[in-house]
Design an enzyme around this catalytic site. Structure first.
Site, mmCIF file in Angstrom:
data_model
loop_
_atom_site.group_PDB
_atom_site.id
_atom_site.type_symbol
_atom_site.label_atom_id
_atom_site.label_comp_id
_atom_site.label_asym_id
_atom_site.label_seq_id
_atom_site.Cartn_x
_atom_site.Cartn_y
_atom_site.Cartn_z
ATOM 1 N N ASP A 67 0.811 -1.217 0.000
ATOM 2 C CA ASP A 67 0.000 0.000 0.000
ATOM 3 C C ASP A 67 0.844 1.266 0.000
ATOM 4 O O ASP A 67 2.056 1.233 0.215
ATOM 5 C CB ASP A 67 -0.979 -0.001 1.189
ATOM 6 C CG ASP A 67 -0.366 -0.570 2.467
ATOM 7 O OD1 ASP A 67 0.867 -0.526 2.596
ATOM 8 O OD2 ASP A 67 -1.124 -1.064 3.314
ATOM 9 N N ASN A 136 -7.841 -2.596 14.060
ATOM 10 C CA ASN A 136 -9.221 -2.886 13.634
ATOM 11 C C ASN A 136 -9.281 -4.124 12.731
ATOM 12 O O ASN A 136 -10.311 -4.405 12.135
ATOM 13 C CB ASN A 136 -9.819 -1.674 12.910
ATOM 14 C CG ASN A 136 -9.085 -1.334 11.618
ATOM 15 O OD1 ASN A 136 -8.153 -2.037 11.222
ATOM 16 N ND2 ASN A 136 -9.514 -0.269 10.954
ATOM 17 N N HIS A 138 -7.471 -4.614 9.950
ATOM 18 C CA HIS A 138 -7.155 -4.430 8.517
ATOM 19 C C HIS A 138 -5.862 -5.151 8.142
ATOM 20 O O HIS A 138 -4.947 -5.292 8.954
ATOM 21 C CB HIS A 138 -7.140 -2.953 8.102
ATOM 22 C CG HIS A 138 -5.990 -2.131 8.596
ATOM 23 N ND1 HIS A 138 -6.118 -0.802 8.940
ATOM 24 C CD2 HIS A 138 -4.676 -2.412 8.793
ATOM 25 C CE1 HIS A 138 -4.945 -0.323 9.309
ATOM 26 N NE2 HIS A 138 -4.054 -1.280 9.236
ATOM 27 N N GLU A 143 -9.790 -2.057 4.874
ATOM 28 C CA GLU A 143 -10.413 -1.678 6.137
ATOM 29 C C GLU A 143 -11.699 -2.479 6.372
ATOM 30 O O GLU A 143 -12.287 -3.017 5.419
ATOM 31 C CB GLU A 143 -10.754 -0.175 6.110
ATOM 32 C CG GLU A 143 -9.551 0.748 5.965
ATOM 33 C CD GLU A 143 -8.746 0.917 7.273
ATOM 34 O OE1 GLU A 143 -8.761 -0.003 8.118
ATOM 35 O OE2 GLU A 143 -8.102 1.961 7.404
HETATM 36 C C1 F6R Z 1 1.349 -1.329 6.095
HETATM 37 C C2 F6R Z 1 0.073 -2.044 6.155
HETATM 38 C C3 F6R Z 1 -0.766 -1.987 7.373
HETATM 39 C C4 F6R Z 1 0.026 -2.199 8.661
HETATM 40 C C5 F6R Z 1 -0.889 -2.090 9.877
HETATM 41 C C6 F6R Z 1 -0.134 -2.267 11.171
HETATM 42 O O1 F6R Z 1 1.974 -1.517 4.842
HETATM 43 O O2 F6R Z 1 -0.319 -2.638 5.204
HETATM 44 O O3 F6R Z 1 -1.768 -2.976 7.290
HETATM 45 O O4 F6R Z 1 0.630 -3.450 8.628
HETATM 46 O O5 F6R Z 1 -1.521 -0.848 9.879
HETATM 47 O O6 F6R Z 1 0.762 -1.204 11.318
HETATM 48 P P1 F6R Z 1 1.883 -1.237 12.437
HETATM 49 O O7 F6R Z 1 2.768 -2.384 12.111
HETATM 50 O O8 F6R Z 1 2.589 0.091 12.306
HETATM 51 O O9 F6R Z 1 1.186 -1.406 13.741
#
Ligand code: F6R
Length: 248
Positions: A67, A136, A138, A143
């Site tokens: 992403d 959440n 994701h 999402e």
């Molecule tokens: C990032 C991504 C997100 C993160 C998620 C957790 O490329 O795809 O799904 O893996 O938001 O983020 P952290 O690891 O910062 O808690």
């Protein structure tokens, strides 16, 4: 799902890095699906260290990232392209043309997303997909919703994601409100999935992803339908599972 229970962040980072390095050693021209954020950062540090020691080479590896924020240029210090350069790509021998991160500045998101999926298909999909998970539930920036989105797409970030990611920006208003995310199709098309989770704030998402109902309200729950998922987590992230008596 195979679960590695590690005592802390350093141990889970080392475990995740060893699984990725094993994939590269076994298949030097593998396609890695990569994630950004706090969860994989420690694993990237280990991989850079092992590259410098000559244990692993990325010279034939290809990568596709999950992403990117809409509106952030690649050289913005909070863009995911910048994260990948500074945490991994600039320190190993991966060829720049072998790396892909969605273009947050694209003027034609529809065409861009279709091309991103076509590129992943042209590689024969991802060999190992590294994932973090949002509080959440994701995965990528898929999402919680009332349906799963299969293709790469533009997504409105959930308020809880904007809250969580505001820690990286000067103010909450600076957090982009949209991102381009790989869809569930490419993630589930990966031959192996490596999910990394750390900290108590991930315990609910981990619990629902591992043994909750399979629902787009918790996108990580779709991983229960994947045949080859390894979860590497610390005790805090596994705490809801262990409290429920799930053997990990
Ligand atoms: C990032 C991504 C997100 C993160 C998620 C957790 O490329 O795809 O799904 O893996 O938001 O983020 P952290 O690891 O910062 O808690």
């Amino acid at each position: 799902m195979q679960i590695y229970r590690e005592k802390d962040y350093d141990a889970l980072s080392r475990r995740a890095a060893s699984i990725i390095a094993g994939e590269i050693i076994h298949n030097p021209a593998c396609v890695l699906g990569l994630a950004t954020g706090s969860s994989p950062e420690g694993a990237y540090r280990y991989l850079v260290d092992w590259y410098k020691k000559g244990f692993v080479s990325f010279k034939d590896v290809r990568s596709v990232n999950l992403d990117e924020y809409v509106g952030l240029a690649p050289d913005h210090d909070q863009s995911y392209r910048y994260f990948m350069q500074s945490n991994l790509f600039d320190h190993v021998d991966i060829l720049p043309e072998h790396t892909r991160v969605p273009d947050g500045l694209t003027r034609d998101p529809g065409a861009f997303c279709a091309e991103y999926d076509a590129y992943i298909r042209s590689l024969g999909y991802v060999d190992m997909q590294l994932l973090g998970i949002g509080r959440n539930g994701h995965i990528g920036f898929n999402e919680p919703d009332d349906h799963f989105v299969k293709e790469t797409h533009v997504v409105d970030l959930a308020e809880s994601t904007i809250d969580a990611n505001s820690r990286f920006f000067a103010t909450r208003d600076d957090v982009p409100k949209q991102a381009i995310s790989m869809g569930i199709g490419a993630i589930m098309g990966a031959k192996k999935v490596l999910l990394v989770a750390s900290g108590e704030e991930k315990a609910d998402a981990v619990y629902h992803s591992v043994c909750g109902s399979i629902t787009p309200k918790c996108p990580g729950s779709i991983l229960q339908l994947h045949k080859n998922v390894v979860l590497v987590a610390d005790e805090a992230a596994l705490s809801k599972l262990t409290a429920a008596g799930v053997e990990v």
